[in-house]
Design an enzyme around this catalytic site. Structure first.
Site, short mmCIF file in Angstrom:
data_model
loop_
_atom_site.label_atom_id
_atom_site.label_comp_id
_atom_site.label_asym_id
_atom_site.label_seq_id
_atom_site.Cartn_x
_atom_site.Cartn_y
_atom_site.Cartn_z
N CYS A 76 84.62 25.03 30.66
CA CYS A 76 84.24 25.86 31.82
C CYS A 76 84.21 25.11 33.15
O CYS A 76 84.89 25.51 34.10
CB CYS A 76 82.86 26.47 31.59
SG CYS A 76 82.88 27.71 30.30
C1 UDX Z 1 78.69 25.19 30.62
C2 UDX Z 1 77.54 25.98 31.25
O1 UDX Z 1 76.34 25.24 31.09
C3 UDX Z 1 77.44 27.36 30.63
O2 UDX Z 1 76.44 28.11 31.30
C4 UDX Z 1 78.80 28.06 30.77
O3 UDX Z 1 78.75 29.33 30.15
C5 UDX Z 1 79.90 27.22 30.17
O4 UDX Z 1 79.90 25.91 30.76
P1 UDX Z 1 79.07 23.81 28.37
O5 UDX Z 1 80.44 23.52 28.91
O6 UDX Z 1 78.93 24.23 26.95
O7 UDX Z 1 78.37 24.97 29.25
O8 UDX Z 1 78.23 22.48 28.53
P2 UDX Z 1 77.05 21.88 29.42
O9 UDX Z 1 75.93 21.54 28.51
O10 UDX Z 1 76.73 22.70 30.58
O11 UDX Z 1 77.73 20.50 29.88
C6 UDX Z 1 78.99 20.47 30.55
C7 UDX Z 1 79.41 19.05 30.86
O12 UDX Z 1 78.55 18.49 31.86
C8 UDX Z 1 79.35 18.10 29.67
O13 UDX Z 1 80.49 17.27 29.69
C9 UDX Z 1 78.10 17.28 29.92
O14 UDX Z 1 78.17 15.99 29.36
C10 UDX Z 1 78.08 17.22 31.45
N1 UDX Z 1 76.74 17.02 31.99
C11 UDX Z 1 75.78 18.00 31.86
C12 UDX Z 1 76.43 15.85 32.69
O15 UDX Z 1 77.29 14.97 32.84
N2 UDX Z 1 75.17 15.69 33.23
C13 UDX Z 1 74.21 16.64 33.11
O16 UDX Z 1 73.10 16.42 33.64
C14 UDX Z 1 74.52 17.82 32.40
#
Ligand code: UDX
Length: 420
Positions: free
Chosen positions: A265
């Site tokens: 996403c």
């Molecule tokens: C995300 C959104 O959170 C969700 O609401 C939407 O529907 C789809 O996209 P997701 O892709 O499953 O969900 O993962 P998420 O837990 O949000 O993490 C996304 C990425 O950001 C990961 O690579 C994670 O490692 C990174 N991340 C997240 C960080 O680097 N730092 C953070 O503090 C949080």
């Protein structure tokens, strides 16, 4: 309610199963026959916490099944379109599957006389429902909006790894409704969740989804940039985040600096909205920078490694291939640019992941994979931690090897953090 769901990928399958679990009669429709058979046998085609039990429970209840037969739409009251919208080369969303699904649903409605509501769940550029989906549906079905046909946008906010609980306990349910028919039906459908409903016009709902993802991605690139400054100044950003989080205007979540964001996403949605802004002659300075920081961040780890040793010819263990822990998904994983760069610079790459080896092997068949992180690390000259799997936290597994930690999971003898 009788529900059909077009697309049995991540969003479609979770949506279908959760709605069936809430007591609705659900049929998931997909064009891939083998996927449909797998689902009907009780095997989930995706890895997700709790999905196997949920699938078996729903099949046993006889309120859920999968099919390739699109005409089944006519036996339902409401259809969710949950097909993929990958990035085009220019960054915009490719909505070919949305178009074909809309046409197929519209045609199927020819075999039905009662009212029908079509709900777009796929992430798209705002205005798609109104200017693309609705005209296709009207032309193919011979119905008009508000006259036997309702349309709505109902974005999902599911996170991989916690998708089922996210569906069942949403912070809010966003309903973009174009007519009374869709508004009433969706309110009734989601009433059992007892969560706040935000009802807005169609395009606003589409923008809520895109803007939410772009905001969260911005938060991550922001903490990564400040984290890089902290690193240079000898300050541990993890402690800075602890001090920032209690301010409710900032919040404690999404302050994990590190190797950047991946997944299906964030990268796609930021690219999509930035591309749309450029197309309109606007200059999306922040969104462009969010992507730029995210592209550079994982490569910083390779630069840090190169400051300690000559990468050419050394064995580097890459721990973590999934874009985050709790999933087998490698889409846009930050390990991809890191492994690419390491190979370019002549390293011998060995790798481990708890769930994602199969997916990563398709991208990088030439590297060596280990089932156990200790074995992967054993012969390596250095280790890069790319995914925050808890199994990578034990300092003793690294002894005094050089560890570059991109996720803040360990404090081994000889480790260096990306932002601390
Ligand atoms: C995300 C959104 O959170 C969700 O609401 C939407 O529907 C789809 O996209 P997701 O892709 O499953 O969900 O993962 P998420 O837990 O949000 O993490 C996304 C990425 O950001 C990961 O690579 C994670 O490692 C990174 N991340 C997240 C960080 O680097 N730092 C953070 O503090 C949080």
């Amino acid at each position: 309610m009788r529900i059909s769901v077009i697309g049995s990928g991540y969003v479609g399958l979770i949506t279908g199963l959760c709605l069936a679990d809430l007591g609705n009669e659900v049929v998931c429709i997909d064009v891939i026959e083998s996927k449909v058979e797998t689902i009907n046998r009780g095997q989930s085609p995706i890895f997700e916490e709790g999905i196997d039990e949920l699938l078996i429970r729903c099949l046993a209840s006889e309120r859920f099944r999968a099919t390739i037969d699109i005409s089944t739409v006519a036996q339902t009251d409401i259809t969710f379109i949950c097909v993929g919208t990958p990035s085009n080369p220019d960054g915009t969303w490719n909505i070919d599957h949305v178009r074909s699904a809309s046409k197929a649903v519209g045609k199927a409605l020819g075999q039905k006389s009662s009212d029908h509501v079509v709900v777009l769940k796929s992430t798209v550029i705002p205005m798609t429902c109104e200017t693309v989906v609705l005209p296709i549906l009207e032309a193919a079905s011979g119905r008009r909006q508000g006259h036997g046909l309702g349309v709505a946008v109902n974005p999902e906010f599911l996170r991989e790894g916690t998708a089922i609980s996210d569906f069942m306990n949403p912070d809010r349910v966003v309903i973009g409704s174009g007519d009374h028919l869709s508004s009433a039906l969706l309110r009734e459908l989601y009433a059992p969740l007892g969560r706040p409903i935000v009802e807005v016009p169609l395009a606003t709902a589409e923008m809520i989804k895109v803007a939410s993802n772009a905001f969260l991605a911005t938060k991550i690139s922001f903490v990564n940039e400040v984290g890089n400054i902290c690193k240079d100044m000898g300050i541990d950003f993890r402690s800075v985040a602890e001090g920032m989080g209690p301010d409710p205007r900032i919040g404690p979540l999404f302050l994990n600096a590190g190797a950047g964001f991946g997944g299906s996403c964030f990268p796609k949605d930021v690219r999509g909205i930035a591309a749309e802004a450029h197309r309109r002659g606007l200059e999306p300075l922040i969104l462009d920078a969010v992507l730029e920081v995210n592209d550079r961040q994982p490569l910083r780890m390779v630069e840090m490694l190169a400051r300690s040793l000559d990468i050419n010819g050394v064995q580097v263990a890459v721990l973590g291939l999934a874009f985050k822990p709790g999933t087998d998904d490698v889409r846009e994983s930050r390990s991809i640019p890191v492994v690419t760069k390491l190979l370019e610079r002549g390293a011998k790459v060995v790798a481990h992941d708890y769930q994602a080896i199969e997916g990563f092997r398709k991208l990088f068949p030439e590297i060596t994979y280990y089932d156990c992180p200790e074995d992967c690390v054993a012969e390596a000259d250095a280790v890069l931690i790319m995914t925050a799997w808890p199994g990578y936290s034990r300092p003793e597994m690294y002894d005094d090897k050089l560890v570059i930690d991109g996720r803040g999971v360990t404090r081994s003898k000889n480790y260096e953090g990306i932002c601390w």
